[in-house]
Design an enzyme around this catalytic site. Structure first.
Site, short mmCIF file in Angstrom:
data_model
loop_
_atom_site.label_atom_id
_atom_site.label_comp_id
_atom_site.label_asym_id
_atom_site.label_seq_id
_atom_site.Cartn_x
_atom_site.Cartn_y
_atom_site.Cartn_z
N SER A 207 26.82 8.53 -15.21
CA SER A 207 26.62 7.92 -16.52
C SER A 207 27.84 7.09 -16.93
CB SER A 207 26.30 9.02 -17.54
OG SER A 207 25.82 8.47 -18.75
N ASP A 364 14.69 7.01 -17.34
CA ASP A 364 16.06 6.83 -17.82
C ASP A 364 16.22 5.39 -18.27
OD1 ASP A 364 18.79 6.76 -18.26
OD2 ASP A 364 19.35 7.09 -16.17
N HIS A 394 17.74 11.06 -17.29
CA HIS A 394 19.17 10.87 -17.41
C HIS A 394 19.90 12.21 -17.60
CE1 HIS A 394 22.73 8.43 -18.00
NE2 HIS A 394 23.12 9.33 -18.89
#
EC number: 3.1.1.71
Length: 424
Positions: A207, A364, A394
């Site tokens: 991320s 995501d 995610h």
């Protein structure tokens, strides 16, 4: 003369209380159900578990926003405290892995060293945790577990970077921390201290950590003072740009847990120290309208109609405002800085980068960031492995421990480690 007697119901307080309790339970259950339920595609791994996880996270977020409104401190600082409160671990060595906390050039790191002695230099991975540049820690149980497992399974030295977070610091300080620690580790004497092979080092992150890992990799290849370069970069559902909040994956997954479109825009504004009022302009791409000449040089790097396969584009259309306000770009020039948005780096930089592993999840909003970066790297002549999970969401990889363990999270983690093991 007979008297007709009428009977009246006797008032029973216990019966009334019971009915009131049942009614209250029904109302509370309904409210909880309303709060917990969000429409989730049935192709997501374990949708009900994800729904409950998301409701918990949203509930904590709401409480932290309330705390900020009443003057108890920044909501992200409160949120990070709650998230890490039961997760923080002291360095605990095991029979197979020695764990220690130290600092590299003033940046806190946690180092995982396998105890297995084979007389050869070891591989190494520099890991950068996610959390929107504001949350998480190298000392969290989930990241400690991941790095410990990698060290053990790969007989590799793991360096997990504890960079500073919003709201204490903003861009580019998180990147500066990650870069300083990485550059320090790449010194010949430090690599020798940890018995690391200088030709078998990777940088990785998930991320926002994937964002920092990509930016670190781009900076290293143009730093003439670096003697040893990275062999691999491995990016897990990375966030790579903030100029288009309406890619197909943003449109498709804007309301899919656990990362929502408006939340990502707010994370970006916090990271870049921008005005919170810019959120709405960014969500509708008003900050990248076609009349803004500042974007001319980067538009092709973000043209997903050319960078994404038709299977992902589907029937989604680009959101391009004809007339926009230059206010956001003017206030936040970092939006056009590849150090913040690695996806928009020039091809000349991409051509210098090492082989890449990019992991994306179907459900995501950041899916297309990773896939577009993979295509740009391939177009620049870089070998790329794109690992896509149709049932992934995610953050899935860090949810691999009870009680938030997901099957897809474990698969992602194992496949990611296996790829590194084979290619590093």
């Amino acid at each position: 003369m007979s008297v007709l007697l009428r009977s009246f119901p006797v008032f029973d307080p216990h019966f009334v209380m019971m009915r009131a309790t049942v009614l209250l339970m029904v109302i509370v259950t309904g409210l909880i159900g309303y709060y917990v339920y969000v429409p989730i595609p049935n192709t997501v791994s374990e949708p009900w578990k994800l729904m409950l996880l998301d409701a918990t996270f949203r509930g904590v977020q709401d409480m932290c926003h309330l705390a900020q409104q009443v003057g108890l401190g920044h909501h992200l600082k409160a949120l990070n405290f709650v998230i890490t409160m039961f997760e923080m671990l002291a360095p605990q060595s095991s029979e197979t892995v020695e764990v220690s906390d130290t600092s590299f050039d003033g940046v806190q790191v946690r180092v995982f060293e396998p105890k297995k002695v084979d007389g050869e230099l070891k591989r190494s991975i520099i890991y950068i945790h996610g959390g929107g540049w504001a949350l998480g820690s190298a000392r969290m149980r989930s990241y400690d577990h991941l790095c410990r497992k990698m060290a053990k399974d790969m007989n590799a030295v793991l360096v997990s970077i504890e960079y500073r977070l919003v709201p204490e610091v903003h861009f580019p300080e998180q990147l500066n921390d990650a870069y300083s620690a990485t550059k320090y580790f790449l010194q010949p004497e430090v690599l020798s201290q940890y018995s690391v092979d200088p030709n078998r080092i990777a940088v990785s992150g998930d991320s926002a950590g994937g964002n920092l890992a990509a930016a670190v990799t781009q900076q290293l290849v143009v730093d003439s003072s670096i003697k040893f370069q990275l062999k691999l970069q491995a990016l897990i559902y990375p966030v790579l740009q903030a100029l288009d909040f309406n890619t197909p994956s943003y449109q498709q997954n804007m309301a899919t847990p656990i990362l929502y479109k408006h939340v990502m825009a707010r994370f970006w504004l916090e990271y870049l120290n921008g005005d919170p009022s810019f959120v709405q302009a960014m969500l509708v791409n008003n900050h990248t309208a076609s009349n803004l000449s500042q974007l001319t040089s980067v538009r092709a790097h973000l043209n997903w109609t050319n960078l994404l396969p038709q299977s992902l584009i589907k029937n989604y259309k680009p959101v391009i405002q004809v007339m926009g306000s230059p206010q956001v770009i003017k206030a936040l020039p970092a939006l056009l800085d590849p150090r913040a948005a690695p996806l928009i780096a020039d091809k000349g930089i991409l051509q210098l980068l090492p082989r890449a592993y990019i992991l994306t999840c179907e459900h995501d909003i950041l899916r297309d960031d990773g896939i577009m970066y993979a295509k740009r790297l391939e177009d620049a002549g870089i070998e790329v492995t794109l690992d896509h999970y149709e049932d992934g969401f995610h953050g899935a990889m860090i949810f691999a421990l009870p009680p938030t363990n997901f099957d897809v999270g474990n698969r992602i983690m194992n496949n990611y480690i296996n790829w590194l093991d084979k290619n590093l």
